[in-house]
Design a protein around this motif. Structure first.
Motif, PDB file in Angstrom:
ATOM      1  N   ASP A  18       0.820  -1.214   0.000  1.00 25.81           N
ATOM      2  CA  ASP A  18       0.000   0.000   0.000  1.00 25.81           C
ATOM      3  C   ASP A  18       0.853   1.264   0.000  1.00 25.81           C
ATOM      4  OD1 ASP A  18      -2.202  -1.614   0.050  1.00 25.81           O
ATOM      5  OD2 ASP A  18      -2.841  -1.081   2.087  1.00 25.81           O
ATOM      6  N   GLY A  19       1.975   1.229   0.682  1.00 24.84           N
ATOM      7  CA  GLY A  19       2.844   2.398   0.716  1.00 24.84           C
ATOM      8  C   GLY A  19       3.393   2.736  -0.662  1.00 24.84           C
ATOM      9  N   ALA A  20       3.795   1.708  -1.408  1.00 27.33           N
ATOM     10  CA  ALA A  20       4.295   1.922  -2.767  1.00 27.33           C
ATOM     11  C   ALA A  20       3.187   2.453  -3.667  1.00 27.33           C
ATOM     12  CB  ALA A  20       4.871   0.631  -3.323  1.00 27.33           C
ATOM     13  N   LEU A  21       1.990   1.899  -3.536  1.00 26.91           N
ATOM     14  CA  LEU A  21       0.867   2.354  -4.346  1.00 26.91           C
ATOM     15  C   LEU A  21       0.533   3.813  -4.031  1.00 26.91           C
ATOM     16  CD1 LEU A  21      -1.256   1.697  -6.459  1.00 26.91           C
ATOM     17  CD2 LEU A  21      -2.711   0.782  -4.622  1.00 26.91           C
ATOM     18  N   ARG A  22       0.591   4.153  -2.770  1.00 26.03           N
ATOM     19  CA  ARG A  22       0.325   5.534  -2.361  1.00 26.03           C
ATOM     20  C   ARG A  22       1.349   6.480  -2.973  1.00 26.03           C
ATOM     21  NH1 ARG A  22       1.710   8.919   1.896  1.00 26.03           N
ATOM     22  NH2 ARG A  22      -0.002  10.145   2.799  1.00 26.03           N
ATOM     23  N   ARG A  23       2.622   6.089  -2.988  1.00 24.43           N
ATOM     24  CA  ARG A  23       3.663   6.923  -3.596  1.00 24.43           C
ATOM     25  C   ARG A  23       3.425   7.086  -5.093  1.00 24.43           C
ATOM     26  NH1 ARG A  23       6.785   3.797  -0.143  1.00 24.43           N
ATOM     27  NH2 ARG A  23       7.660   2.523  -1.837  1.00 24.43           N
ATOM     28  N   LEU A  24       2.950   6.019  -5.736  1.00 24.43           N
ATOM     29  CA  LEU A  24       2.667   6.096  -7.168  1.00 24.43           C
ATOM     30  C   LEU A  24       1.554   7.109  -7.450  1.00 24.43           C
ATOM     31  CD1 LEU A  24       3.067   5.111 -10.056  1.00 24.43           C
ATOM     32  CD2 LEU A  24       1.481   3.233  -9.562  1.00 24.43           C
ATOM     33  N   PHE A  25       0.482   7.049  -6.685  1.00 26.80           N
ATOM     34  CA  PHE A  25      -0.614   7.997  -6.880  1.00 26.80           C
ATOM     35  C   PHE A  25      -0.157   9.439  -6.653  1.00 26.80           C
ATOM     36  CE2 PHE A  25      -3.707   4.392  -5.978  1.00 26.80           C
ATOM     37  CZ  PHE A  25      -4.198   4.353  -7.267  1.00 26.80           C
ATOM     38  N   LYS A  26       0.653   9.661  -5.629  1.00 31.64           N
ATOM     39  CA  LYS A  26       1.170  11.006  -5.372  1.00 31.64           C
ATOM     40  C   LYS A  26       2.028  11.481  -6.542  1.00 31.64           C
ATOM     41  CE  LYS A  26       1.588  12.942  -1.636  1.00 31.64           C
ATOM     42  NZ  LYS A  26       0.939  14.116  -0.993  1.00 31.64           N
ATOM     43  N   PHE A  27       2.838  10.590  -7.074  1.00 35.10           N
ATOM     44  CA  PHE A  27       3.769  10.942  -8.144  1.00 35.10           C
ATOM     45  C   PHE A  27       3.029  11.314  -9.430  1.00 35.10           C
ATOM     46  CE2 PHE A  27       6.611   9.433 -11.658  1.00 35.10           C
ATOM     47  CZ  PHE A  27       7.585  10.414 -11.527  1.00 35.10           C
ATOM     48  N   VAL A  28       2.088  10.465  -9.852  1.00 35.87           N
ATOM     49  CA  VAL A  28       1.438  10.704 -11.141  1.00 35.87           C
ATOM     50  C   VAL A  28       0.420  11.843 -11.083  1.00 35.87           C
ATOM     51  CG1 VAL A  28       1.795   8.332 -11.888  1.00 35.87           C
ATOM     52  CG2 VAL A  28      -0.388   8.964 -10.817  1.00 35.87           C
ATOM     53  N   SER A  29       0.026  12.251  -9.889  1.00 42.59           N
ATOM     54  CA  SER A  29      -0.931  13.356  -9.762  1.00 42.59           C
ATOM     55  C   SER A  29      -0.243  14.695  -9.542  1.00 42.59           C
ATOM     56  CB  SER A  29      -1.900  13.088  -8.604  1.00 42.59           C
ATOM     57  OG  SER A  29      -1.214  13.127  -7.362  1.00 42.59           O
ATOM     58  N   GLY A  30       1.075  14.705  -9.545  1.00 41.26           N
ATOM     59  CA  GLY A  30       1.788  15.959  -9.307  1.00 41.26           C
ATOM     60  C   GLY A  30       1.769  16.390  -7.859  1.00 41.26           C
ATOM     61  N   LEU A  52      -0.818  15.550  -5.263  1.00 39.76           N
ATOM     62  CA  LEU A  52      -2.077  15.869  -4.582  1.00 39.76           C
ATOM     63  C   LEU A  52      -2.010  15.417  -3.125  1.00 39.76           C
ATOM     64  CD1 LEU A  52      -4.867  15.142  -7.225  1.00 39.76           C
ATOM     65  CD2 LEU A  52      -3.914  17.335  -6.520  1.00 39.76           C
ATOM     66  N   SER A  53      -3.016  15.765  -2.352  1.00 36.99           N
ATOM     67  CA  SER A  53      -2.988  15.602  -0.899  1.00 36.99           C
ATOM     68  C   SER A  53      -2.854  14.149  -0.460  1.00 36.99           C
ATOM     69  CB  SER A  53      -4.256  16.187  -0.279  1.00 36.99           C
ATOM     70  OG  SER A  53      -5.378  15.370  -0.578  1.00 36.99           O
ATOM     71  N   ASP A  54      -2.369  13.969   0.770  1.00 39.64           N
ATOM     72  CA  ASP A  54      -2.273  12.631   1.347  1.00 39.64           C
ATOM     73  C   ASP A  54      -3.645  11.974   1.434  1.00 39.64           C
ATOM     74  OD1 ASP A  54       0.430  13.016   1.627  1.00 39.64           O
ATOM     75  OD2 ASP A  54       0.338  13.498   3.768  1.00 39.64           O
ATOM     76  N   ALA A  55      -4.669  12.767   1.762  1.00 44.17           N
ATOM     77  CA  ALA A  55      -6.019  12.212   1.881  1.00 44.17           C
ATOM     78  C   ALA A  55      -6.498  11.680   0.537  1.00 44.17           C
ATOM     79  CB  ALA A  55      -6.981  13.278   2.404  1.00 44.17           C
ATOM     80  N   TRP A  56      -6.197  12.405  -0.544  1.00 44.62           N
ATOM     81  CA  TRP A  56      -6.590  11.939  -1.882  1.00 44.62           C
ATOM     82  C   TRP A  56      -5.865  10.638  -2.217  1.00 44.62           C
ATOM     83  CZ3 TRP A  56      -4.164  10.974  -6.567  1.00 44.62           C
ATOM     84  CH2 TRP A  56      -5.020  10.833  -7.680  1.00 44.62           C
ATOM     85  N   ALA A  57      -4.566  10.589  -1.955  1.00 40.24           N
ATOM     86  CA  ALA A  57      -3.791   9.383  -2.261  1.00 40.24           C
ATOM     87  C   ALA A  57      -4.291   8.190  -1.446  1.00 40.24           C
ATOM     88  CB  ALA A  57      -2.317   9.628  -2.001  1.00 40.24           C
ATOM     89  N   ASP A  58      -4.617   8.420  -0.177  1.00 37.46           N
ATOM     90  CA  ASP A  58      -5.131   7.340   0.671  1.00 37.46           C
ATOM     91  C   ASP A  58      -6.450   6.798   0.125  1.00 37.46           C
ATOM     92  OD1 ASP A  58      -2.981   7.554   2.389  1.00 37.46           O
ATOM     93  OD2 ASP A  58      -4.032   8.801   3.860  1.00 37.46           O
ATOM     94  N   ARG A  59      -7.296   7.709  -0.335  1.00 33.53           N
ATOM     95  CA  ARG A  59      -8.583   7.274  -0.879  1.00 33.53           C
ATOM     96  C   ARG A  59      -8.386   6.492  -2.176  1.00 33.53           C
ATOM     97  NH1 ARG A  59     -14.090  10.902  -1.516  1.00 33.53           N
ATOM     98  NH2 ARG A  59     -15.392   9.237  -2.373  1.00 33.53           N
ATOM     99  N   GLN A  77     -11.005  12.938 -12.203  1.00 30.81           N
ATOM    100  CA  GLN A  77     -11.171  13.149 -10.772  1.00 30.81           C
ATOM    101  C   GLN A  77     -10.602  14.492 -10.314  1.00 30.81           C
ATOM    102  OE1 GLN A  77      -9.231   9.398  -9.579  1.00 30.81           O
ATOM    103  NE2 GLN A  77     -11.199   8.767  -8.727  1.00 30.81           N
ATOM    104  N   GLU A  78      -9.551  14.948 -10.974  1.00 32.53           N
ATOM    105  CA  GLU A  78      -8.897  16.180 -10.562  1.00 32.53           C
ATOM    106  C   GLU A  78      -9.634  17.433 -11.029  1.00 32.53           C
ATOM    107  OE1 GLU A  78      -4.552  16.123 -11.070  1.00 32.53           O
ATOM    108  OE2 GLU A  78      -4.733  13.989 -11.525  1.00 32.53           O
ATOM    109  N   CYS A  79     -10.261  17.369 -12.199  1.00 34.29           N
ATOM    110  CA  CYS A  79     -11.004  18.535 -12.723  1.00 34.29           C
ATOM    111  C   CYS A  79     -12.205  18.058 -13.534  1.00 34.29           C
ATOM    112  CB  CYS A  79     -10.095  19.419 -13.562  1.00 34.29           C
ATOM    113  SG  CYS A  79      -9.156  18.542 -14.850  1.00 34.29           S
ATOM    114  N   PRO A  80     -13.182  17.424 -12.879  1.00 34.02           N
ATOM    115  CA  PRO A  80     -14.270  16.750 -13.602  1.00 34.02           C
ATOM    116  C   PRO A  80     -15.100  17.627 -14.540  1.00 34.02           C
ATOM    117  CG  PRO A  80     -14.504  16.481 -11.204  1.00 34.02           C
ATOM    118  CD  PRO A  80     -13.224  17.181 -11.431  1.00 34.02           C
ATOM    119  N   PRO A  81     -15.546  18.840 -14.148  1.00 35.24           N
ATOM    120  CA  PRO A  81     -16.362  19.604 -15.105  1.00 35.24           C
ATOM    121  C   PRO A  81     -15.580  19.996 -16.353  1.00 35.24           C
ATOM    122  CG  PRO A  81     -16.608  20.475 -12.875  1.00 35.24           C
ATOM    123  CD  PRO A  81     -15.455  19.523 -12.847  1.00 35.24           C
ATOM    124  N   TYR A  82     -14.324  20.351 -16.173  1.00 37.93           N
ATOM    125  CA  TYR A  82     -13.500  20.720 -17.319  1.00 37.93           C
ATOM    126  C   TYR A  82     -13.258  19.513 -18.210  1.00 37.93           C
ATOM    127  CZ  TYR A  82      -9.677  22.778 -20.002  1.00 37.93           C
ATOM    128  OH  TYR A  82      -8.890  23.242 -21.022  1.00 37.93           O
TER     129      TYR A  82
END
Length: 267
Positions: free
Chosen positions: A147-159, A161-168, A246-251
């Motif tokens: 899970d820690g590696a996956l969390r780092r991946l989400f943080k990396f590819v999203s530029g 984003l917050s820890d709460a977003w990565a955890d979710r 997820q980051e900018c849904p209406p746009y």
């Protein structure tokens, strides 16, 4: 007025999916490697359900299709999706793929070019696959269980984003992806190579990327999708990473529907 939302369970005969809208223009939407159709839930309220019918499919091993075993290959995904659109009664359709399934839009367009009205590839891996270094491949393999590696991946590819977003995102991935399919689909991503099948395809293509998505940048798209598809265009979303839905849904909804509405409506 909100368009109707309909869910269908997966089975041996049919992939699971969620339908949004009841319009005359049909759009098949595929998810990425790390989650099921729920990655698109934030964008659904911003879609035009009167002009379009969207079907958000769950591939084998994901979401409503999580119990479906398989070979977990490009050929299988394309065949499953074509079976689904046949079961839906769609003669022609548009197709959207994200990340891993960017290449599947190419496979489907190559297999049935007369049926694919247009394609949208979002932060996509191409028909050339993603040739990872040994170190990068080891890291991606580690995300299958760590899970820690996956969390780092989400943080990396999203530029970042917050820890709460990565955890979710980690929780979403663990809840919606079968462990048995993760490593097999990763192998598919790394080894894919069917470029010769897609060169010169005249299918209208929109390539969408975020300017904070590392690796899958404008230069990578110029070497792949834009080089192979004569009717392809690129749209870069500012201040956005790998998950624009997820980051900018209406746009994101505006960008895809501006493109789709330029195409001839399908009946």
């Amino acid at each position: 007025m909100k368009a109707p939302l309909e869910a269908r369970p997966g089975s041996k005969a049919r992939l699971g999916y969620v339908r949004y809208g009841n319009g005359p223009v049909h759009v098949l939407v595929m998810h990425d490697w790390l989650a099921d159709h729920s990655s698109y839930e934030a964008v659904m309220p911003w879609l035009d359900g009167h002009a379009f019918t969207y079907v958000f499919v769950d591939l084998r091993g994901y979401g409503q299709s999580i119990e479906l075993a398989g070979e977990f290959t490009i050929k299988e995904i394309a065949a499953d999706c074509l079976m689904l659109v046949d079961q839906l009664g769609w003669r022609r359709f548009h197709v959207i793929g994200h990340s891993m399934t960017g290449m599947i839009t190419q496979r489907i367009a190559a297999d049935v070019p007369s049926r694919v009205a247009s394609a949208i590839a979002v932060c996509p891996v191409s028909a050339a696959g993603n040739r990872l270094s040994p170190e990068a491949l080891a890291f991606f393999v580690s995300t299958v269980e760590d899970d820690g590696a996956l969390r780092r991946l989400f943080k990396f590819v999203s530029g970042g984003l917050s820890d709460a977003w990565a955890d979710r995102k980690v929780q979403q991935s663990r809840d919606t992806v079968a462990p048995a399919c993760r490593r097999r689909y990763l192998e598919m991503l790394v080894k894919a190579d069917f470029v010769d099948d897609v060169r010169g395809l005249e299918t209208p293509y929109l390539i969408i990327i975020g300017d904070k998505d590392p690796g899958l940048d404008s230069e990578a798209m110029r070497r792949t999708f834009l080089a192979w598809h004569p009717n392809a265009s690129l749209h870069v979303i500012p201040n956005c990473g790998h998950y624009p839905m997820q980051e900018c849904p209406p746009y994101f909804a505006t960008v895809i529907e501006d493109f789709l509405k330029r195409e001839v409506p399908l009946n």
